[in-house]
Write a protein that holds these residues in place. Structure first.
Motif, PDB file in Angstrom:
ATOM      1  N   TYR A 120       0.872  -1.169   0.000  1.00 18.05           N
ATOM      2  CA  TYR A 120       0.000   0.000   0.000  1.00 18.05           C
ATOM      3  C   TYR A 120       0.908   1.216   0.000  1.00 18.05           C
ATOM      4  CZ  TYR A 120      -3.334   3.548   1.459  1.00 18.05           C
ATOM      5  OH  TYR A 120      -4.111   4.677   1.512  1.00 18.05           O
ATOM      6  N   ILE A 121       0.656   2.167  -0.881  1.00 15.82           N
ATOM      7  CA  ILE A 121       1.458   3.389  -0.934  1.00 15.82           C
ATOM      8  C   ILE A 121       0.638   4.538  -0.376  1.00 15.82           C
ATOM      9  CG2 ILE A 121       2.643   5.049  -2.418  1.00 15.82           C
ATOM     10  CD1 ILE A 121       2.977   2.748  -4.467  1.00 15.82           C
ATOM     11  N   ALA A 122       1.156   5.149   0.683  1.00 16.07           N
ATOM     12  CA  ALA A 122       0.512   6.328   1.270  1.00 16.07           C
ATOM     13  C   ALA A 122       1.342   7.550   0.902  1.00 16.07           C
ATOM     14  CB  ALA A 122       0.437   6.183   2.787  1.00 16.07           C
ATOM     15  N   THR A 123       0.701   8.530   0.313  1.00 11.29           N
ATOM     16  CA  THR A 123       1.368   9.781  -0.034  1.00 11.29           C
ATOM     17  C   THR A 123       0.317  10.863  -0.217  1.00 11.29           C
ATOM     18  OG1 THR A 123       3.024  10.796  -1.477  1.00 11.29           O
ATOM     19  CG2 THR A 123       1.418   9.358  -2.535  1.00 11.29           C
ATOM     20  N   ALA A 124       0.766  12.084  -0.346  1.00  8.63           N
ATOM     21  CA  ALA A 124      -0.149  13.212  -0.530  1.00  8.63           C
ATOM     22  C   ALA A 124      -0.844  13.119  -1.890  1.00  8.63           C
ATOM     23  CB  ALA A 124       0.624  14.526  -0.432  1.00  8.63           C
ATOM     24  N   LEU A 125      -2.051  13.618  -1.954  1.00 12.68           N
ATOM     25  CA  LEU A 125      -2.821  13.623  -3.194  1.00 12.68           C
ATOM     26  C   LEU A 125      -2.041  14.293  -4.327  1.00 12.68           C
ATOM     27  CD1 LEU A 125      -5.543  13.000  -4.542  1.00 12.68           C
ATOM     28  CD2 LEU A 125      -6.344  15.225  -3.743  1.00 12.68           C
ATOM     29  N   GLU A 126      -1.278  15.308  -3.999  1.00 14.07           N
ATOM     30  CA  GLU A 126      -0.493  16.030  -5.003  1.00 14.07           C
ATOM     31  C   GLU A 126       0.594  15.155  -5.626  1.00 14.07           C
ATOM     32  OE1 GLU A 126      -0.856  17.221  -1.768  1.00 14.07           O
ATOM     33  OE2 GLU A 126      -2.603  18.448  -2.308  1.00 14.07           O
ATOM     34  N   ARG A 127       0.905  14.030  -5.001  1.00  6.94           N
ATOM     35  CA  ARG A 127       1.948  13.130  -5.505  1.00  6.94           C
ATOM     36  C   ARG A 127       1.343  11.876  -6.152  1.00  6.94           C
ATOM     37  NH1 ARG A 127       6.745  12.066  -1.788  1.00  6.94           N
ATOM     38  NH2 ARG A 127       7.539  11.460  -3.823  1.00  6.94           N
ATOM     39  N   ALA A 128       0.118  11.978  -6.615  1.00  9.31           N
ATOM     40  CA  ALA A 128      -0.564  10.832  -7.213  1.00  9.31           C
ATOM     41  C   ALA A 128       0.217  10.263  -8.392  1.00  9.31           C
ATOM     42  CB  ALA A 128      -1.983  11.208  -7.640  1.00  9.31           C
ATOM     43  N   GLU A 129       0.832  11.112  -9.208  1.00 11.06           N
ATOM     44  CA  GLU A 129       1.589  10.601 -10.349  1.00 11.06           C
ATOM     45  C   GLU A 129       2.820   9.830  -9.886  1.00 11.06           C
ATOM     46  OE1 GLU A 129       2.269   9.098 -13.742  1.00 11.06           O
ATOM     47  OE2 GLU A 129       0.460  10.275 -13.381  1.00 11.06           O
ATOM     48  N   ASP A 130       3.457  10.274  -8.797  1.00  9.00           N
ATOM     49  CA  ASP A 130       4.577   9.515  -8.222  1.00  9.00           C
ATOM     50  C   ASP A 130       4.093   8.150  -7.756  1.00  9.00           C
ATOM     51  OD1 ASP A 130       6.343  11.647  -8.635  1.00  9.00           O
ATOM     52  OD2 ASP A 130       5.963  12.474  -6.636  1.00  9.00           O
ATOM     53  N   HIS A 131       2.920   8.130  -7.133  1.00  7.01           N
ATOM     54  CA  HIS A 131       2.312   6.879  -6.685  1.00  7.01           C
ATOM     55  C   HIS A 131       2.123   5.941  -7.865  1.00  7.01           C
ATOM     56  CE1 HIS A 131      -1.101   4.193  -5.978  1.00  7.01           C
ATOM     57  NE2 HIS A 131      -0.893   4.313  -4.681  1.00  7.01           N
ATOM     58  N   ARG A 132       1.561   6.459  -8.950  1.00  5.94           N
ATOM     59  CA  ARG A 132       1.307   5.625 -10.126  1.00  5.94           C
ATOM     60  C   ARG A 132       2.595   5.061 -10.706  1.00  5.94           C
ATOM     61  NH1 ARG A 132      -2.013  10.196 -11.427  1.00  5.94           N
ATOM     62  NH2 ARG A 132      -4.130   9.797 -10.735  1.00  5.94           N
ATOM     63  N   ALA A 133       3.629   5.888 -10.781  1.00  9.22           N
ATOM     64  CA  ALA A 133       4.908   5.438 -11.340  1.00  9.22           C
ATOM     65  C   ALA A 133       5.522   4.332 -10.480  1.00  9.22           C
ATOM     66  CB  ALA A 133       5.869   6.615 -11.465  1.00  9.22           C
ATOM     67  N   LEU A 134       5.528   4.530  -9.172  1.00  8.89           N
ATOM     68  CA  LEU A 134       6.075   3.519  -8.271  1.00  8.89           C
ATOM     69  C   LEU A 134       5.243   2.241  -8.334  1.00  8.89           C
ATOM     70  CD1 LEU A 134       8.035   2.553  -6.135  1.00  8.89           C
ATOM     71  CD2 LEU A 134       6.636   3.738  -4.413  1.00  8.89           C
ATOM     72  N   SER A 135       3.937   2.401  -8.367  1.00  6.53           N
ATOM     73  CA  SER A 135       3.046   1.249  -8.438  1.00  6.53           C
ATOM     74  C   SER A 135       3.297   0.435  -9.708  1.00  6.53           C
ATOM     75  CB  SER A 135       1.595   1.714  -8.372  1.00  6.53           C
ATOM     76  OG  SER A 135       0.724   0.618  -8.248  1.00  6.53           O
ATOM     77  N   ARG A 136       3.462   1.113 -10.849  1.00  6.14           N
ATOM     78  CA  ARG A 136       3.759   0.399 -12.106  1.00  6.14           C
ATOM     79  C   ARG A 136       5.051  -0.404 -11.976  1.00  6.14           C
ATOM     80  NH1 ARG A 136       1.729   5.206 -14.391  1.00  6.14           N
ATOM     81  NH2 ARG A 136       3.833   6.079 -14.555  1.00  6.14           N
TER      82      ARG A 136
END
Length: 72
Positions: free
Chosen positions: A14-30
């Motif tokens: 599970y990745i927890a981060t600020a909403l503003e970092r959603a694209e970072d979340h997506r990249a790490l998730s991929r």
């Protein structure tokens, strides 16, 4: 890592981060998914639910907690 949770399969995260970092979340998730890992809850799919009412906020909070608990 909790082997009992994932039954020897890929790691669940599970990745927890600020909403503003959603694209970072997506990249790490991929990147993690490409290694056979599984995201337990992708909150970026719905984005912010502020202003959608208390019921929707509670629904999302519960889904996020399930994601955290389900992660290794």
């Amino acid at each position: 890592m909790n082997q009992a949770k994932n039954n020897g399969g890929g790691i669940r995260y599970y990745i927890a981060t600020a909403l503003e970092r959603a694209e970072d979340h997506r990249a790490l998730s991929r990147a993690l998914n490409a290694r056979g890992w599984t995201c337990t809850h992708d909150w970026t799919a719905h984005g912010s639910v502020q202003g959608h009412g208390a019921s929707r906020m509670a629904e999302v909070a519960e889904a996020e907690m399930r994601g955290v608990i389900g992660a290794d």
